[in-house]
Design a protein around this motif. Structure first.
Motif, PDB file in Angstrom:
ATOM      1  N   GLU A 125     -32.494 -39.416 -63.976  1.00 15.27           N
ATOM      2  CA  GLU A 125     -31.727 -40.531 -63.424  1.00 15.27           C
ATOM      3  C   GLU A 125     -32.100 -41.853 -64.098  1.00 15.27           C
ATOM      4  O   GLU A 125     -31.252 -42.709 -64.324  1.00 15.27           O
ATOM      5  CB  GLU A 125     -31.936 -40.627 -61.913  1.00 15.27           C
ATOM      6  CG  GLU A 125     -31.089 -41.682 -61.225  1.00 15.27           C
ATOM      7  CD  GLU A 125     -29.587 -41.393 -61.300  1.00 15.27           C
ATOM      8  OE1 GLU A 125     -28.797 -42.305 -60.988  1.00 15.27           O
ATOM      9  OE2 GLU A 125     -29.192 -40.270 -61.675  1.00 15.27           O
ATOM     10  N   SER A 126     -33.369 -41.999 -64.469  1.00 11.04           N
ATOM     11  CA  SER A 126     -33.820 -43.249 -65.091  1.00 11.04           C
ATOM     12  C   SER A 126     -33.242 -43.436 -66.489  1.00 11.04           C
ATOM     13  O   SER A 126     -33.239 -44.544 -67.027  1.00 11.04           O
ATOM     14  CB  SER A 126     -35.347 -43.277 -65.160  1.00 11.04           C
ATOM     15  OG  SER A 126     -35.827 -42.193 -65.954  1.00 11.04           O
ATOM     16  N   ARG A 127     -32.763 -42.361 -67.107  1.00 12.04           N
ATOM     17  CA  ARG A 127     -32.196 -42.442 -68.453  1.00 12.04           C
ATOM     18  C   ARG A 127     -30.687 -42.140 -68.458  1.00 12.04           C
ATOM     19  O   ARG A 127     -30.087 -42.026 -69.504  1.00 12.04           O
ATOM     20  CB  ARG A 127     -32.882 -41.432 -69.386  1.00 12.04           C
ATOM     21  CG  ARG A 127     -34.374 -41.627 -69.561  1.00 12.04           C
ATOM     22  CD  ARG A 127     -34.668 -42.893 -70.372  1.00 12.04           C
ATOM     23  NE  ARG A 127     -36.063 -42.955 -70.787  1.00 12.04           N
ATOM     24  CZ  ARG A 127     -37.042 -43.449 -70.053  1.00 12.04           C
ATOM     25  NH1 ARG A 127     -36.769 -43.901 -68.826  1.00 12.04           N
ATOM     26  NH2 ARG A 127     -38.286 -43.493 -70.502  1.00 12.04           N
TER      27      ARG A 127
END
Length: 802
Positions: free
Chosen positions: A233-235
């Motif tokens: 999710e962070s990328r």
């Protein structure tokens, strides 16, 4: 022999611009005895070109040999079909794949390609198998197989190219590239693709930045592939952005490979074509996704252009802006020599499932054809023009019918000419449309659409949304925001209002340097996401004296999700909040200044704006805060409308006029639904295009830059019809100044006109005597007026200069 070139957005045949009117006829679905009838039907309909797919699946036999001359089956005689088309006086556009779609099984690829290379079926999100029969386009095994097919089919086509004395004036490379992966949200993520994407990312960013954007070490192939297939999710936003950009480069390389193969096998000297997909459900809102996917594959490529794939059903106020904007966006990413075309121009009655759940009114084809040629389409291919039958596969596969297609035995039952050769009502409508266009084809072929000093901004990256991992919340939020606000504006109101208010406008690609002839006013439907370079370009446009109409929400981030407020900062605006419609929330707005006096209007959302130099145009009722403002930026001016106000034509017309855009045709109509534009050639000869998509007649008077046309008389445009009126057209020793009639044809000092009003007039400038086959002729001061009383609708009037 004929030389065919793409030049200055025209199709030039033997040095003369041509408007090509085509129809799709599938020889492989028809017995040889029916070919002549279908080709003659096409000519009777007004066509001059036949188009056909060439299914690899059908022509390759179980022993690996290829039959293109009918030695094993008469419906494999591609050579004979093209030769017959030539004998019948038709040009030909040939579409040999490798993929053809056309409801053919495997999209046209032989079963043995999958049997011999099962790994060509891609892996997608989370390592799942893909659900369609697409393949890894750049896999060496597939390119080798495609090369083998081209080695068979291209030499036969090359022998029949126009510059060799044959009928073939264009060759399409593949079909709807990338469509299958998009519509199933299943990006191709085989090991080979993941490795290729790794090389692409490292070349683009370097190893460290590539690792940061994807969330895996490029030096670890397994970790890299896993990160692509199951994004963290962070990328998520950076990975999806890179995935979309990589796929566009991948499609570009695939087209290069196909073109080089075709040229190796003799196909040179005629244009290549790329088919762009994206319409669905009778709408064109997603068509720009196809443009965004493929424009890098054709823009800037010599003697290659794109064509639309339009399935819009009926044409009404609901979707007329979809068609208009789709044509404009398509042209916006063409280079100076690439003409727009329509390679699949829907011609059927809509009963594609043979269940009578849908029937389109026949006049829809005429409305769409008139609008497309007015916007500079140089080729229309009626798809499907004639139906047929799906022959059995050369070798049974045990799938229930063992035919080449999944539609059963009959195919194209909705076409103007059905499988048995019977005509449905769309044939007469197609004939009316093509013959109306044919009368002014020489003018249309060498003319360009004019505009009102206004352009719609196109941001291809706003449509880089074909993929989203099902588990990514941030990507889902970004895509939802883009889908709501991009393109035609919230609720499609921006484009629809401008078009139905009487403006005509091109689009401009905001991701490229603005061309010198960019109209001074840019209208942009913007989401919260807008790239840094685009924001900077708009700021420079304003500082240079340009004007901007921004509808949607103020951009606050780039495509990677990073904060980016270049445009908002230049406008001196900040967002103080936003209210959205909901079960207990009914946001409404009220006008101020030039917008005062209108009734309070409920809206679906209102973004609250603050700025010291902003002049309020609309305020949100509950808070009293502005949600539409005017601001001065450098030498320019902007109007920001951050609420989905209704399609109030007077509001939007006034808004655009305040930014300096004026309607050259200045219509005064008694109701909405009329689309107006004009085309002009290099000699100043004009055609005025009126298309009424309303369910009732519209009466209208027209001006030309403030001067009344036709003496100020009002024209009646019947419901769901169109007119093409000549304005300043030369006819032998005369100039046809203006008329209420359509131009059917002209030959030397004679012209044929079709009355449209029942009491029509023709105004000519000439010193020669004039006679008319009916009506009265009046001469005064070098001008001749021909008055035509009512007569049969289809009876043309012949006017001759003595």
């Amino acid at each position: 022999m004929s030389r065919v070139l793409l030049h200055d957005r025209r199709i030039v045949v033997d040095g003369r611009p041509r408007l090509l009117l085509a129809g799709e006829v599938h020889y492989f679905r028809l017995p040889r005895a029916a070919w002549t009838d279908r080709l003659d039907r096409l000519r009777e309909c007004g066509g001059d070109t036949v188009a056909t797919y060439v299914p690899w699946l059908w022509h390759e036999l179980p022993d690996g040999s290829v039959d293109l001359t009918g030695r094993t089956h008469e419906q494999r005689d591609l050579a004979g079909f093209l030769d017959l088309a030539h004998e019948r006086g038709l040009y030909a556009v040939v579409r040999p794949g490798p993929f053809i779609m056309a409801e053919v099984k495997n999209e046209g690829l032989p079963y043995r390609v999958y049997d011999e290379h099962p790994h060509l079926l891609p892996t997608t999100w989370d390592g799942r198998a893909i659900t369609t029969r697409t393949v890894d386009y750049l896999a060496p095994e597939f390119l080798a197989a495609a090369e083998g097919w081209y080695a068979e089919v291209m030499p036969l086509i090359a022998e029949r190219l126009a510059d060799h004395g044959g009928p073939v004036i264009g060759v399409q490379l593949d079909n709807e590239i990338g469509m299958l992966s998009w519509v199933t949200n299943s990006p191709d993520l085989t090991d080979v693709v993941c490795e290729d994407l790794r090389r692409w990312a490292v070349d683009r960013y370097g190893k460290e930045t590539a690792a940061e954007r994807v969330g895996a070490d490029p030096g670890d192939p397994d970790a890299w592939a896993a990160a692509l297939r199951s994004p963290a999710e962070s990328r998520s936003l950076t990975l999806h952005d890179d995935l979309g950009r990589y796929m566009r480069d991948r499609y570009r390389r695939y087209v290069v490979a196909l073109r080089e193969s075709a040229e190796r096998h003799g196909v040179t000297g005629v244009p290549f074509l790329i088919n762009v997909h994206g319409t669905g459900g009778g709408r064109g809102r997603t068509f720009p996704i196809g443009i965004s996917q493929l424009f890098e594959a054709y823009r800037g490529q010599p003697q290659l252009t794109s064509g639309s794939d339009y399935y819009l059903g009926d044409l009404t106020v609901t979707n007329v802006a979809d068609l208009y904007v789709s044509n404009a966006f398509l042209a916006a990413v063409h280079d100076a020599h690439q003409p727009p075309t329509s390679l699949e121009f829907e011609a059927g009655n809509g009963d594609y499932g043979q269940d009578l759940s849908t029937l389109y009114p026949p006049e829809a084809i005429e409305l769409k054809a008139r609008l497309c040629v007015a916007q500079g389409n140089r080729l229309l291919n009626l798809y499907l023009f004639a139906g047929g039958y799906n022959p059995p596969l050369a070798e049974p596969v045990g799938d229930g019918n063992d035919r080449i297609a999944f539609t059963g035995e009959r195919h194209g039952f909705a076409a103007p000419v059905d499988p048995e050769g019977r005509l449905n009502p769309t044939y007469a409508a197609a004939r009316r449309a093509l013959h109306a266009v044919r009368g002014v084809a020489d003018l249309l072929a060498d003319s360009d659409e004019e505009n009102d000093g206004l352009a719609l901004g196109f941001v291809p990256d706003h449509y880089l949304t074909e993929y989203h991992h099902p588990a990514s919340a941030s990507r889902a939020e970004q895509v939802a925001d883009l889908e709501r606000f991009r393109g035609m504006g919230p609720r499609d109101v921006l484009a629809r209002a401008l078009l139905l208010a009487g403006y005509s406008f091109p689009a401009v690609d905001l991701q490229s340097p603005l061309p010198a002839d960019t109209p001074p006013v840019i209208a942009l439907a913007s989401a919260a996401t807008l790239g840094r370079e685009v924001q900077q370009r708009l700021v420079e446009h304003l500082h240079g004296g340009g004007r901007l109409l921004l509808h949607g929400v103020l951009p606050e981030q780039d495509h990677d999700g990073n904060p980016c407020t270049l445009l908002a900062d230049a406008l001196g605006l900040t967002v103080t909040g936003r209210v959205d419609d909901g079960p207990q929330s009914f946001p409404s707005v009220v006008g101020h200044g030039w917008a005062a006096g209108r009734a309070e209007a409920r809206v679906g959302y209102a973004q609250r704006l603050a700025g010291d130099a902003a002049e309020p145009v609309l305020t949100e009722v509950a808070s009293g805060e502005a949600c539409a403002v005017e601001v001065t930026v450098g030498a320019g001016r902007a109007l920001v409308v951050a609420a989905d106000v209704p399609c109030d034509l007077d509001f939007w017309r006034t808004a655009v006029e305040r930014l300096g855009a004026r309607r050259r045709l200045a219509p005064d109509a008694d109701g909405p639904g009329l689309v107006l534009t004009s085309t002009v050639d290099r000699a100043g000869q004009r055609l005025l295009h009126l298309v009424n998509v309303a369910p009732s007649a519209v009466t209208v008077s027209l001006g030309w830059h403030g001067a009344p046309l036709l003496g100020g008389r009002r024209l009646r445009v019947p419901a769901r019809t169109g007119m093409i009126l000549p304005y300043g057209v030369r006819v032998g020793a005369a100039t046809l100044l203006e008329t209420t009639c359509e131009l059917v044809g002209r030959d030397g000092d004679t012209l044929l006109l079709r009355p449209t009003q029942g009491d029509d007039e023709v105004l000519l400038a000439t010193d020669r005597p004039v006679t008319a086959s009916r009506g009265s002729v009046h001469t005064a001061d070098g001008r001749v007026t021909v008055r035509l009383p009512g007569g049969p609708d289809d009876e043309p009037v012949r006017i001759t200069l003595a």
